[in-house]
Design an enzyme around this catalytic site. Structure first.
Site, PDB file in Angstrom:
ATOM      1  CB  THR A 376      -0.873  -0.134   1.265  1.00 35.66           C
ATOM      2  OG1 THR A 376      -1.649  -1.314   1.096  1.00 35.66           O
ATOM      3  CG2 THR A 376      -1.744   1.019   1.576  1.00 35.66           C
ATOM      4  CB  THR A 394      -3.735  -0.118  -1.131  1.00 35.61           C
ATOM      5  OG1 THR A 394      -2.969  -1.300  -1.304  1.00 35.61           O
ATOM      6  CG2 THR A 394      -5.185  -0.498  -0.926  1.00 35.61           C
ATOM      7  CG  LEU A 395      -2.717  -0.749  -7.236  1.00 32.72           C
ATOM      8  CD1 LEU A 395      -1.456  -0.888  -8.076  1.00 32.72           C
ATOM      9  CD2 LEU A 395      -3.952  -0.706  -8.124  1.00 32.72           C
ATOM     10  CG  ASN A 396      -4.692  -6.385  -1.354  1.00 36.09           C
ATOM     11  OD1 ASN A 396      -4.189  -6.098  -0.271  1.00 36.09           O
ATOM     12  ND2 ASN A 396      -5.253  -7.549  -1.571  1.00 36.09           N
ATOM     13  CB  SER A 447      -9.128  -1.524   4.605  1.00 34.19           C
ATOM     14  OG  SER A 447      -7.878  -0.904   4.585  1.00 34.19           O
ATOM     15  CB  SER A 448      -5.049  -3.156   7.954  1.00 35.41           C
ATOM     16  OG  SER A 448      -5.450  -4.439   8.239  1.00 35.41           O
ATOM     17  N   GLY A 468       1.594  -1.636   4.660  1.00 33.99           N
ATOM     18  CA  GLY A 468       2.044  -2.764   5.480  1.00 33.99           C
ATOM     19  C   GLY A 468       0.979  -3.780   5.789  1.00 33.99           C
ATOM     20  N   GLY A 469      -0.177  -3.759   5.064  1.00 34.72           N
ATOM     21  CA  GLY A 469      -1.220  -4.764   5.300  1.00 34.72           C
ATOM     22  C   GLY A 469      -1.572  -4.818   6.765  1.00 34.72           C
TER      23      GLY A 469
HETATM   24  N1  GLY Z   1      -5.215  -3.913   1.047  1.00 31.59           N
HETATM   25  C1  GLY Z   1      -4.619  -3.459   2.246  1.00 31.59           C
HETATM   26  C2  GLY Z   1      -5.599  -2.921   3.231  1.00 31.59           C
HETATM   27  O1  GLY Z   1      -6.630  -2.458   2.841  1.00 31.59           O
HETATM   28  O2  GLY Z   1      -5.376  -2.974   4.398  1.00 31.59           O
END
Ligand code: GLY
Length: 567
Positions: A376, A394-396, A447-448, A468-469
């Protein structure tokens, strides 16, 4: 400090300390770029500079948001995007706050079991790579919604320097060349041998993306509708369907960004302003902070075993709740007040002891869990009027689904993997979800992302966020604590090593070679399962701190090519 050209003050000076008659050199803390009035910190110097240029032209933070976000889409296709989504939290100079959700949505033809085979097994390849993995993009809707409500300049004026950048090119960094090389075969596999990124790209090359410049020119002329109902929408839907995806022109035409009330909670003398669901960021960040609040963190000491234990145990409990309770608030009822209730959070920590680790198998959601990516990107902006925006987009995954629409010049997201495709089965970040985050047509995936603003004494203090997910929340947490509890400056707080725990897997991840071996042994002896070897970079935090004299200090994460620019 006057500065547009000054990238960082990052002093490599050292102070001499005399102890026991012995002279030791202790490096002085790093100091980031200091600016008098306004600043942009992002993953690429070009994007920070373009954002700054817009601010210097009289634009405000929302104008700079549009410019920075699109400049990241040009120079940082790894995560910067037109084919993805994000969240923005703002605080105006007058103290009013708000946030916008431009998260992707599941297409109307999506279904709960779309990533399961006939035996009910999860087909993780389908939710991470290729056209079926993409949600309906929200980025263009988000930046236009925010800019049209609060911005001062014309979108065409804001986008012109970005169009010029895409036409004239930017210099590829070493890290970027390496990432493109590693993904090249997959780009070819997904899009064919003639796709733009099939070419060999080396560090130092100037990369021009004329097709993206043309897409941006149409958007500058026709506005957000170009992306959602215009020529761009038609090309996007056609390519996705040719590649086996399900996004239609109708999905694009019905996409809307949504204004949401941010999560606002006190922590000691601070006010935390962060993103509400469908991001778990704000709720989980505040849950952890409230679990920590009864403890004297300064007395425990920065990165002492006890400090790490405390954070890990609070994180374990908060992530268990996240994964069970959180999802898209337009589809599921989320007990936000209950999850943030002081008594509830006190009870969550009642079985914690400094003697011994709690096992994640002993913790489930509280009586009253989820999923996401490392790839992200975040940027923080403060304008000369004192307005602040904190934006994570993000694109993930890296380059999203790897689907690259050559006729448009951008990658599509693989955000469908952020849904819980099968309750109890981990997604690409090892996050385990529940029914609240199951797939449904038109639903936003959990999402995070944790774009956050912190106020102190009623004034703007910190603007912070990171990619950082699943590690986003804990990186934002530690950065705030580094400043608030341990008196660090912004750059020092950003550079400080980080650790992470997310309930399951029951592992404490440490940045490799950054923590003392005695500390690690102590934690192991207390029952903690440690992962140091295979722990990737934990976040790339880009943040701004308002100094006591009103100047701004940037914190640009050296873990990436991130840079601050200010004036
Ligand atoms: N794709 C990462 C998030 O949304 O947390």
């Amino acid at each position: 400090m006057k500065s547009s050209g000054i990238v960082s003050l990052a002093l490599s000076l050292s102070v001499l300390i005399f102890s026991c008659g012995k002279k030791e050199e202790v490096p002085s803390p790093k100091i980031g770029l200091i600016a008098e009035k306004a600043m942009v910190v992002s993953a690429r110097e070009e994007a920070s500079q373009i954002g700054l240029k817009i601010l210097q032209k009289g634009g405000n933070a929302f104008d700079a948001m549009m410019a920075t976000e699109m400049a990241l889409a040009v120079t940082f296709p790894f995560a910067g995007n037109l084919g993805g989504g994000g969240f923005m939290v703002y605080r105006m100079a007058d103290g009013s706050t708000g946030s916008i959700d431009y998260r992707e949505k599941a297409p109307m033809a999506a279904s709960k079991d779309m990533f399961l085979d006939e035996n009910g097994d999860f087909l993780s390849q389908l939710s991470t790579k290729g056209a079926l993995a993409s949600g309906v993009p929200g980025t263009i809707a988000g930046i236009f919604e925010a800019q049209s409500k609060f911005g001062k300049l014309k979108p065409s004026e804001i986008l012109q320097p970005v169009i010029d950048l895409a036409k004239n090119g930017f210099v590829v960094t070493a890290a970027q060349a390496d990432r493109l090389k590693r993904n090249r075969e997959t780009f070819i596999d997904v899009n064919g041998p003639h796709t733009f990124f099939a070419r060999e790209i080396r560090a130092g090359d100037t990369l021009k993306i004329p097709v993206l410049a043309a897409t941006l020119e149409r958007i500058a002329k026709n506005g957000r509708d170009e992306f959602y109902t215009g020529e761009t929408a038609k090309i996007l839907a056609r390519y996705i369907q040719e590649k086996g995806g399900i996004i239609t022109e109708a999905d694009l035409a019905s996409y809307q960004a949504v204004w949401r009330d941010p999560i606002i909670y006190p922590y000691r003398d601070l006010k935390i302003i962060s993103m509400a669901p469908p991001s778990s960021g704000g709720v989980t960040l505040v849950q952890i902070l409230k679990m920590l609040e009864p403890y004297d963190l300064q007395a425990l000491g920065h990165h002492s075993p006890e400090y790490i234990q405390l954070l890990v145990e609070a994180e374990r409990r908060a992530y268990a709740d996240r994964n069970y309770y959180l999802g898209d608030p337009d589809f599921v009822k989320i007990p936000v007040n209950e999850l943030l209730d002081t008594e509830y959070l006190k009870s969550r920590m009642s079985n914690f002891s400094f003697e011994k680790a709690t096992r994640s198998s002993e913790i489930s959601q509280g009586n009253i869990s989820f999923a996401e990516s490392m790839e992200t990107t975040h940027y923080s902006i403060v304008d000369a009027e004192g307005n602040a925006v904190s934006v994570t987009t993000t694109l993930n995954g890296a380059y999203g689904s790897k689907v690259y629409i050559d006729e448009l010049g951008f990658f599509m997201n693989n955000e469908m993997d952020d849904f819980s495709a099968k309750p109890g089965v981990p997604n690409m970040f090892g996050l385990i979800g529940a029914a609240a985050n199951s797939i449904a047509p038109g639903k936003r995936m959990l999402s995070s992302m944790t774009p956050t603003i912190v106020e102190k004494d009623g004034k703007l203090w910190i603007v912070v966020g990171t990619p950082g997910g699943s590690t986003i929340i804990t990186s934002v947490l530690q950065t705030i604590l580094n400043v608030a509890e341990f008196g660090m400056g912004m750059q020092q707080a950003v550079e400080s090593p980080r650790f992470h725990h997310q309930w399951l897997p029951d592992l404490v991840n440490f940045e490799p070679n950054s923590f003392d071996s005695t500390l690690i042994s102590t934690l192991k002896a207390r029952g903690y399962l440690i992962n140091e070897a295979n722990s990737p970079i934990i976040g790339k935090v880009d943040a701004i701190l308002v100094l006591p004299d009103g100047r701004l200090e940037g914190g640009a994460d050296p873990r990436g090519d991130d840079k601050a620019a200010g004036f």
